[in-house]
Motif scaffolding. Structure first.
Motif, PDB file in Angstrom:
ATOM      1  N   PHE A 114       0.808  -1.213   0.000  1.00 44.78           N
ATOM      2  CA  PHE A 114       0.000   0.000   0.000  1.00 44.78           C
ATOM      3  C   PHE A 114       0.846   1.271   0.000  1.00 44.78           C
ATOM      4  N   GLU A 115       2.186   1.123  -0.022  1.00 46.90           N
ATOM      5  CA  GLU A 115       3.022   2.319  -0.172  1.00 46.90           C
ATOM      6  C   GLU A 115       2.806   2.989  -1.525  1.00 46.90           C
ATOM      7  N   THR A 116       2.430   2.198  -2.545  1.00 47.79           N
ATOM      8  CA  THR A 116       2.186   2.798  -3.860  1.00 47.79           C
ATOM      9  C   THR A 116       0.973   3.714  -3.850  1.00 47.79           C
ATOM     10  N   ILE A 117       0.008   3.440  -2.972  1.00 45.18           N
ATOM     11  CA  ILE A 117      -1.181   4.284  -2.909  1.00 45.18           C
ATOM     12  C   ILE A 117      -0.884   5.589  -2.183  1.00 45.18           C
ATOM     13  N   GLN A 118       0.084   5.559  -1.259  1.00 42.28           N
ATOM     14  CA  GLN A 118       0.405   6.771  -0.515  1.00 42.28           C
ATOM     15  C   GLN A 118       1.082   7.825  -1.378  1.00 42.28           C
ATOM     16  N   GLY A 119       1.734   7.397  -2.454  1.00 48.38           N
ATOM     17  CA  GLY A 119       2.418   8.353  -3.302  1.00 48.38           C
ATOM     18  C   GLY A 119       1.458   9.122  -4.195  1.00 48.38           C
ATOM     19  N   ASP A 120       2.040   9.997  -5.000  1.00 47.76           N
ATOM     20  CA  ASP A 120       1.254  10.812  -5.924  1.00 47.76           C
ATOM     21  C   ASP A 120       0.772   9.940  -7.072  1.00 47.76           C
ATOM     22  N   GLN A 121      -0.529   9.890  -7.271  1.00 46.55           N
ATOM     23  CA  GLN A 121      -1.098   9.053  -8.310  1.00 46.55           C
ATOM     24  C   GLN A 121      -1.042   9.718  -9.684  1.00 46.55           C
ATOM     25  N   GLY A 122      -0.769  10.962  -9.705  1.00 47.08           N
ATOM     26  CA  GLY A 122      -0.708  11.641 -10.989  1.00 47.08           C
ATOM     27  C   GLY A 122      -2.078  12.073 -11.476  1.00 47.08           C
ATOM     28  N   PHE A 123      -2.088  12.996 -12.392  1.00 42.30           N
ATOM     29  CA  PHE A 123      -3.336  13.538 -12.925  1.00 42.30           C
ATOM     30  C   PHE A 123      -3.783  12.694 -14.124  1.00 42.30           C
ATOM     31  N   GLY A 124      -5.052  12.369 -14.126  1.00 42.41           N
ATOM     32  CA  GLY A 124      -5.592  11.632 -15.262  1.00 42.41           C
ATOM     33  C   GLY A 124      -5.432  10.133 -15.160  1.00 42.41           C
ATOM     34  N   THR A 125      -5.250   9.582 -13.944  1.00 39.92           N
ATOM     35  CA  THR A 125      -5.145   8.133 -13.776  1.00 39.92           C
ATOM     36  C   THR A 125      -6.515   7.501 -13.987  1.00 39.92           C
ATOM     37  N   SER A 126      -6.564   6.450 -14.798  1.00 36.22           N
ATOM     38  CA  SER A 126      -7.838   5.814 -15.123  1.00 36.22           C
ATOM     39  C   SER A 126      -8.290   4.913 -13.984  1.00 36.22           C
ATOM     40  N   GLN A 127      -9.576   4.558 -14.061  1.00 37.50           N
ATOM     41  CA  GLN A 127     -10.132   3.665 -13.056  1.00 37.50           C
ATOM     42  C   GLN A 127      -9.495   2.281 -13.124  1.00 37.50           C
ATOM     43  N   PHE A 128      -9.150   1.816 -14.310  1.00 35.16           N
ATOM     44  CA  PHE A 128      -8.518   0.514 -14.465  1.00 35.16           C
ATOM     45  C   PHE A 128      -7.158   0.483 -13.763  1.00 35.16           C
ATOM     46  N   ILE A 129      -6.377   1.539 -13.922  1.00 36.92           N
ATOM     47  CA  ILE A 129      -5.056   1.588 -13.281  1.00 36.92           C
ATOM     48  C   ILE A 129      -5.211   1.621 -11.760  1.00 36.92           C
ATOM     49  N   GLU A 130      -6.188   2.359 -11.273  1.00 38.36           N
ATOM     50  CA  GLU A 130      -6.394   2.405  -9.823  1.00 38.36           C
ATOM     51  C   GLU A 130      -6.792   1.044  -9.272  1.00 38.36           C
ATOM     52  N   ASN A 131      -7.666   0.334  -9.965  1.00 40.26           N
ATOM     53  CA  ASN A 131      -8.052  -1.006  -9.517  1.00 40.26           C
ATOM     54  C   ASN A 131      -6.884  -1.980  -9.578  1.00 40.26           C
ATOM     55  N   ALA A 132      -6.081  -1.860 -10.641  1.00 38.76           N
ATOM     56  CA  ALA A 132      -4.920  -2.749 -10.751  1.00 38.76           C
ATOM     57  C   ALA A 132      -3.910  -2.484  -9.638  1.00 38.76           C
ATOM     58  N   ARG A 133      -3.698  -1.203  -9.320  1.00 37.64           N
ATOM     59  CA  ARG A 133      -2.768  -0.878  -8.228  1.00 37.64           C
ATOM     60  C   ARG A 133      -3.295  -1.386  -6.887  1.00 37.64           C
ATOM     61  N   TYR A 134      -4.581  -1.249  -6.679  1.00 34.74           N
ATOM     62  CA  TYR A 134      -5.152  -1.715  -5.417  1.00 34.74           C
ATOM     63  C   TYR A 134      -5.041  -3.237  -5.297  1.00 34.74           C
ATOM     64  N   GLN A 135      -5.326  -3.936  -6.377  1.00 34.08           N
ATOM     65  CA  GLN A 135      -5.226  -5.399  -6.317  1.00 34.08           C
ATOM     66  C   GLN A 135      -3.774  -5.840  -6.111  1.00 34.08           C
ATOM     67  N   HIS A 136      -2.840  -5.186  -6.791  1.00 31.51           N
ATOM     68  CA  HIS A 136      -1.426  -5.527  -6.605  1.00 31.51           C
ATOM     69  C   HIS A 136      -0.974  -5.241  -5.175  1.00 31.51           C
ATOM     70  N   ALA A 137      -1.401  -4.119  -4.625  1.00 34.21           N
ATOM     71  CA  ALA A 137      -1.043  -3.804  -3.237  1.00 34.21           C
ATOM     72  C   ALA A 137      -1.641  -4.826  -2.270  1.00 34.21           C
ATOM     73  N   LEU A 138      -2.867  -5.255  -2.537  1.00 30.12           N
ATOM     74  CA  LEU A 138      -3.500  -6.246  -1.677  1.00 30.12           C
ATOM     75  C   LEU A 138      -2.771  -7.585  -1.758  1.00 30.12           C
ATOM     76  N   GLU A 139      -2.370  -7.991  -2.945  1.00 30.67           N
ATOM     77  CA  GLU A 139      -1.602  -9.234  -3.095  1.00 30.67           C
ATOM     78  C   GLU A 139      -0.262  -9.157  -2.379  1.00 30.67           C
ATOM     79  N   THR A 140       0.396  -8.011  -2.477  1.00 27.72           N
ATOM     80  CA  THR A 140       1.696  -7.864  -1.823  1.00 27.72           C
ATOM     81  C   THR A 140       1.570  -7.895  -0.311  1.00 27.72           C
ATOM     82  N   GLU A 141       0.561  -7.244   0.223  1.00 23.49           N
ATOM     83  CA  GLU A 141       0.377  -7.251   1.675  1.00 23.49           C
ATOM     84  C   GLU A 141       0.063  -8.652   2.192  1.00 23.49           C
ATOM     85  N   LEU A 142      -0.748  -9.392   1.468  1.00 22.79           N
ATOM     86  CA  LEU A 142      -1.025 -10.768   1.872  1.00 22.79           C
ATOM     87  C   LEU A 142       0.238 -11.622   1.814  1.00 22.79           C
TER      88      LEU A 142
END
Length: 553
Positions: A114-142
């Motif tokens: 979840f460190e990737t979510i704490q950083g700057d997401q940038g302007f214009g990030t799509s919903q698909f990229i946000e979901n992919a980042r969240y799923q990757h962060a969840l997999e890494t934490e597990l």
């Protein structure tokens, strides 16, 4: 004419050998030889004292390797990089190096949660990229959480989360896959695997435990996809039986080894278990006499007006004038007629009965069979000093059998059996017949033997250097030089064959008639005589040199 003997060696070698006559050259040569020997000896000594380097971490990137090198340098731990780029330290410093790197968080895992979510997401990030980042962060934490378990070295988690839709009522459940990299020599029990399954299932909404798959690094399935399947039930039953047998064997060893000594008891236990599940309901009536619990009686009818009696007429219907007359005239009550009547009774009895509902769970022990083999017991050494063994008596075997029966909970009613046999073990005879690895291989596998061998080789090489190189050189440098060859007397005959090593030189006016003594001529005088001989009779000199070469060859 003076007759002078030429030098026995070639002029070039003689010129080099004459350098030894110069004191400064001899001192410089001696110092150079001593310095080279000392440098070589020190090199051999430090080589023999150099420890073996073992890799700490392999496969690190350049940044992690640089950070680890700086940390080891600050901790005063020597290190080096081998040809593959792995960071290696001395073998005796491996533990402190790993502790120091672990305290600093090295090697850092390249994956971030979840460190990737704490950083700057940038302007214009799509919903698909946000979901992919969240799923990757969840997999890494597990994966990080599962890797904290002691037997697990590394873990990877893959989640398959269905995309929610408002246009369909049918929703696919989520699923997960876990790949474990276990520690060397470690294994997970079924309870630990179930804990990992429930951990992942509890972390993902809508993920049932049966949709979680756990696999180890060898590709073996650790989780039960269907716990109620026949294979899973059979495996659980076999595991329960195996644990019970191992428990019985451990009891026997712990009980008998203090009596016989370690390694002198071999036991095997077989448990026959009944995994059938039985339910029984029974109602039993006791033999006691019934007891009245309640009673109800009901009667109905007209008993006040008696029925007409006597001869029909007025006399029979006229009442008696006196009671006595009436009493005499009335018939007995038994003979009196009664009116219509009814009677009913209800009586309830208390009955003795017993209701029993029995449910027998699976895993009941039906029979236990134990076989115990006991080695001969040691006794006092014999006259030759070798240890002796004695067989067990019948009383000792009976006592051991009783102990084994008590250890396994012997029950003769269910058919349990215990067998105790005394026989000498063959391990001592087989141990000597086993082929052992060569001595050099056993020594090379032992780190301490390698260190001793390294020191011994270095010391031996140093001794060889001193006695084979340094000592002869010092003796040649510091020892007395041999006297030069003296002039040979002139031969009576004047032929070349008669005087092979004598040269005639023209007599000078001031020269003596007789040749000078060998010890009276200096080096410069001998050199002048040789030069004059070469100038006067070069053929004779060439002939002499040719004979020297042939004689030396």
């Amino acid at each position: 004419m003076n007759v002078v003997a030429l030098p026995k060696h070639a002029p070039s070698l003689r010129d080099l050998a004459r350098l030894q006559d110069i004191p400064a050259v001899r001192q410089l040569g001696l110092l150079a030889l001593v310095a080279a020997a000392v440098a070589l000896g020190l090199g051999l000594f430090f080589w023999s004292q150099r420890p073996d380097y073992v890799p700490v971490f392999a496969g690190l990137d350049a940044k992690a390797t640089s950070e680890a090198s700086d940390l080891l340098g600050k901790a005063n731990i020597p290190f080096r990089l081998d040809a593959s780029g792995a960071l290696a330290v001395p073998q005796d410093q491996l533990g402190p190096a790993k502790l120091a790197l672990a305290a600093a968080g090295l090697p850092a895992t390249p994956n971030t949660g979840f460190e990737t979510i704490q950083g700057d997401q940038g302007f214009g990030t799509s919903q698909f990229i946000e979901n992919a980042r969240y799923q990757h962060a969840l997999e890494t934490e597990l994966a990080r959480t599962i890797a904290n378990l002691r037997p697990v070295r590394e873990a990877r988690v893959h989640l398959a989360l269905p995309k929610p839709s408002a246009f369909t009522r049918q929703k696919e459940p989520a699923s997960a896959s876990v790949v474990l990299q276990l520690q060397s020599g470690s294994a997970l029990e079924q309870g630990q695997v179930d804990a990992i399954v429930h951990l992942v299932a509890s972390s993902i909404p809508g993920l049932p435990p049966e949709r979680v798959t756990v696999v180890d690094q060898f590709g073996r399935m650790l989780s039960n996809v269907d716990p109620d399947s026949e294979a899973a039930v059979s495996a659980a039953q076999f595991e329960q039986r195996r644990r019970l047998e191992a428990n019985y064997v451990q009891r026997i060893h712990e009980l008998l080894e203090p009596l016989t000594g370690p390694g002198r008891v071999s036991a095997q236990v077989s448990v026959d278990m009944d995994f059938a599940q039985t339910e029984e309901a029974r109602e039993t009536y006791g033999p006691q006499a019934p007891v009245v619990r309640s009673e109800q009686v009901a009667e109905s009818g007209n008993l006040a007006a008696p029925a007409p009696q006597g001869v029909p007429g007025s006399a029979s219907n006229t009442p008696d004038p006196t009671p006595a007359t009436a009493a005499a005239a009335d018939p007995p009550p038994s003979a009196a007629a009664s009116g219509p009547a009814s009677r009913s009774s209800v009586r309830n009895y208390e009955i003795d009965r017993t209701l029993t509902h029995t449910r027998q769970g699976p895993g009941r022990i039906r029979r236990v069979t134990a076989a115990v083999l006991v080695d001969n017991l040691p006794q006092a050494p014999g006259p030759n000093g070798k240890p002796r063994l004695r067989a067990l008596g019948d009383a000792e075997l009976k006592r051991i059998e009783t102990l084994v029966q008590q250890a396994i909970g012997f029950d003769g009613g269910r058919g349990d059996a215990v067998s105790v046999v005394n026989a000498p073990f063959a391990r001592d005879a087989l141990a000597g017949e086993e082929e052992k690895p060569p001595l050099w291989e056993r020594l090379w596998q032992d780190p301490r033997a390698r260190e001793v061998l390294r020191i011994a080789v270095g010391g031996l090489a140093l001794l060889v250097l001193i006695f084979a190189v340094l000592r002869p050189a010092l003796r040649a440098m510091l020892g007395p030089r041999p006297a030069p060859a003296a002039a040979l007397p002139a031969a009576a005959a004047g032929t070349d064959e008669d005087v092979p090593v004598a040269l005639s030189a023209p007599a000078e006016p001031n020269a003596l008639a007789a040749p000078a003594a060998p010890g009276a001529m200096s080096f410069e005088e001998k050199l002048e005589v040789a030069r004059a001989a070469v100038s006067n009779d070069s053929k004779r000199v060439a002939q002499v040199v040719r004979e020297w070469v042939e004689s030396d060859g």
